[in-house]
Design a protein around this motif. Structure first.
Motif, PDB file in Angstrom:
ATOM      1  N   ARG A   1     -20.901  28.222  23.002  1.00 28.03           N
ATOM      2  CA  ARG A   1     -20.354  27.053  23.697  1.00 28.03           C
ATOM      3  C   ARG A   1     -19.063  26.642  23.004  1.00 28.03           C
ATOM      4  O   ARG A   1     -19.063  26.262  21.840  1.00 28.03           O
ATOM      5  CB  ARG A   1     -21.349  25.891  23.697  1.00 28.03           C
ATOM      6  N   TYR A   2     -17.969  26.763  23.736  1.00 32.33           N
ATOM      7  CA  TYR A   2     -16.648  26.437  23.215  1.00 32.33           C
ATOM      8  C   TYR A   2     -16.102  25.184  23.893  1.00 32.33           C
ATOM      9  O   TYR A   2     -16.321  24.977  25.089  1.00 32.33           O
ATOM     10  CB  TYR A   2     -15.663  27.583  23.486  1.00 32.33           C
ATOM     11  N   LEU A   3     -15.377  24.379  23.140  1.00 37.11           N
ATOM     12  CA  LEU A   3     -14.620  23.269  23.678  1.00 37.11           C
ATOM     13  C   LEU A   3     -13.157  23.688  23.699  1.00 37.11           C
ATOM     14  O   LEU A   3     -12.611  24.129  22.688  1.00 37.11           O
ATOM     15  CB  LEU A   3     -14.810  22.007  22.838  1.00 37.11           C
ATOM     16  N   THR A   4     -12.533  23.583  24.860  1.00 36.72           N
ATOM     17  CA  THR A   4     -11.148  24.027  25.002  1.00 36.72           C
ATOM     18  C   THR A   4     -10.165  22.876  24.975  1.00 36.72           C
ATOM     19  O   THR A   4      -8.967  23.091  24.830  1.00 36.72           O
ATOM     20  CB  THR A   4     -10.971  24.819  26.316  1.00 36.72           C
ATOM     21  N   THR A   5     -10.642  21.640  25.173  1.00 34.39           N
ATOM     22  CA  THR A   5      -9.790  20.448  25.122  1.00 34.39           C
ATOM     23  C   THR A   5     -10.526  19.355  24.353  1.00 34.39           C
ATOM     24  O   THR A   5     -11.622  19.574  23.833  1.00 34.39           O
ATOM     25  CB  THR A   5      -9.474  19.913  26.532  1.00 34.39           C
ATOM     26  N   ASN A   6      -9.937  18.199  24.316  1.00 39.82           N
ATOM     27  CA  ASN A   6     -10.580  17.042  23.702  1.00 39.82           C
ATOM     28  C   ASN A   6     -11.271  16.165  24.740  1.00 39.82           C
ATOM     29  O   ASN A   6     -11.575  14.992  24.475  1.00 39.82           O
ATOM     30  CB  ASN A   6      -9.547  16.216  22.909  1.00 39.82           C
ATOM     31  N   GLY A   7     -11.491  16.720  25.931  1.00 41.15           N
ATOM     32  CA  GLY A   7     -12.125  15.944  26.992  1.00 41.15           C
ATOM     33  C   GLY A   7     -13.540  15.532  26.615  1.00 41.15           C
ATOM     34  O   GLY A   7     -14.229  16.233  25.876  1.00 41.15           O
ATOM     35  N   THR A   8     -13.971  14.394  27.120  1.00 42.91           N
ATOM     36  CA  THR A   8     -15.300  13.880  26.841  1.00 42.91           C
ATOM     37  C   THR A   8     -16.195  14.066  28.060  1.00 42.91           C
ATOM     38  O   THR A   8     -15.847  13.620  29.155  1.00 42.91           O
ATOM     39  CB  THR A   8     -15.258  12.378  26.489  1.00 42.91           C
TER      40      THR A   8
ATOM     41  N   LEU B   1      -6.871  23.606  32.390  1.00 42.50           N
ATOM     42  CA  LEU B   1      -7.677  22.664  33.157  1.00 42.50           C
ATOM     43  C   LEU B   1      -9.161  22.726  32.821  1.00 42.50           C
ATOM     44  O   LEU B   1      -9.947  21.966  33.395  1.00 42.50           O
ATOM     45  CB  LEU B   1      -7.490  22.924  34.662  1.00 42.50           C
ATOM     46  N   ALA B   2      -9.565  23.605  31.935  1.00 40.07           N
ATOM     47  CA  ALA B   2     -10.974  23.712  31.547  1.00 40.07           C
ATOM     48  C   ALA B   2     -11.225  22.919  30.269  1.00 40.07           C
ATOM     49  O   ALA B   2     -10.408  22.923  29.345  1.00 40.07           O
ATOM     50  CB  ALA B   2     -11.363  25.173  31.342  1.00 40.07           C
ATOM     51  N   ASP B   3     -12.355  22.233  30.215  1.00 36.16           N
ATOM     52  CA  ASP B   3     -12.715  21.445  29.037  1.00 36.16           C
ATOM     53  C   ASP B   3     -13.742  22.133  28.158  1.00 36.16           C
ATOM     54  O   ASP B   3     -13.778  21.922  26.948  1.00 36.16           O
ATOM     55  CB  ASP B   3     -13.289  20.087  29.484  1.00 36.16           C
ATOM     56  N   GLU B   4     -14.584  22.949  28.770  1.00 36.92           N
ATOM     57  CA  GLU B   4     -15.709  23.538  28.034  1.00 36.92           C
ATOM     58  C   GLU B   4     -16.012  24.914  28.622  1.00 36.92           C
ATOM     59  O   GLU B   4     -15.837  25.141  29.821  1.00 36.92           O
ATOM     60  CB  GLU B   4     -16.933  22.628  28.133  1.00 36.92           C
ATOM     61  N   LEU B   5     -16.472  25.825  27.767  1.00 42.93           N
ATOM     62  CA  LEU B   5     -16.806  27.177  28.191  1.00 42.93           C
ATOM     63  C   LEU B   5     -18.166  27.568  27.639  1.00 42.93           C
ATOM     64  O   LEU B   5     -18.405  27.473  26.438  1.00 42.93           O
ATOM     65  CB  LEU B   5     -15.744  28.162  27.692  1.00 42.93           C
ATOM     66  N   HIS B   6     -19.080  27.971  28.545  1.00 43.93           N
ATOM     67  CA  HIS B   6     -20.367  28.532  28.153  1.00 43.93           C
ATOM     68  C   HIS B   6     -20.315  30.030  28.416  1.00 43.93           C
ATOM     69  O   HIS B   6     -20.184  30.459  29.570  1.00 43.93           O
ATOM     70  CB  HIS B   6     -21.511  27.916  28.957  1.00 43.93           C
TER      71      HIS B   6
END
Length: 227
Positions: free
Chosen positions: A218-225, A168-173
């Motif tokens: 900064r990581y992207l975990t999905t393709n969410g915008t 459920l996460a889109d981005e991780l800092h």
């Protein structure tokens, strides 16, 4: 209706701890990183932390910068983002600073937790029962229905783990401080879990920034915008 874009934010030691086991909070971030986090808060519609983080750190979860608060008001937004917490047990002290600052608070809990909380919280807090268990997907559905488009999650480890394990996460800092903790009694960033894709799944590294003596990943975990 759509779920919010979910951004997880954490500061950790080099060996992956959120804190040490001492009574006082271990400050992992520096002044520049605290300011960066404040900017991320100001861009969010809601900020979520778990109940254990409230008990341990007693945060206010407000936008500190006056110019950022003014910019939110000028854009027709509330001065501070909606404050959200999650508790399965409902064991929350009504004297915490979380309740005393800001206009709006949401508590997601279980049927048992809702009965325990009863009418003990301030009028500015709304208690939402998610049934027998805390379902994070249902939580996001409810936030989306309330108009939350960007959710910042500030911990703790159990909450970060739940969002990542459920996909459920889109981005991780991840702000990595040049500190070693090494105490097995201290809280870690993540707990053991079955994460989507298994242990070999790679996230997308979107950016690496130096913030004083801290490395911000900064990581992207999905393709969410992002909204």
């Amino acid at each position: 209706m759509s779920r919010p874009y979910v951004l997880l934010s954490a500061a950790v030691s080099v060996d992956g701890y959120l804190d040490d086991a001492a009574p006082d909070r271990l400050l992992l971030s520096n002044a520049a990183d605290f300011d960066r986090v404040d900017a991320v808060r100001a861009d969010s519609d809601a900020i979520l932390v778990g109940a254990q983080t409230l008990r341990r750190d007693d945060p206010r979860l407000l936008v500190r910068g006056a110019e950022r608060r003014a910019a939110r008001l000028a854009a027709g937004k509330p001065e501070h983002p909606l404050k959200v917490t999650v508790t399965a047990s409902g064991a929350l002290d009504p004297g915490l600073r979380f309740w005393q600052h800001g206009d709006r608070k949401l508590v997601y809990t279980t049927d048992i937790g809702a009965r325990r909380l009863g009418a003990s919280l301030p009028d500015s807090a709304e208690v939402v029962s998610l049934g027998e268990t805390v379902d994070f997907a249902a939580l996001l559905d409810d936030l989306g229905a309330r108009g939350v488009r960007r959710l910042m999650v500030e911990g703790g480890g159990r909450v970060h783990t739940e969002f990542l394990a459920a996909g459920l996460a889109d981005e991780l800092h991840l702000a990595i401080a040049p500190i070693l903790v090494g105490d097995p009694a201290a809280p870690r960033f993540l707990r053991p879990a079955a994460f989507p894709g298994g242990s070999g799944r790679r996230m997308t590294l979107a950016d690496v920034t130096r913030v004083g003596d801290i490395a911000l990943l900064r990581y992207l975990t999905t393709n969410g915008t992002p909204p």
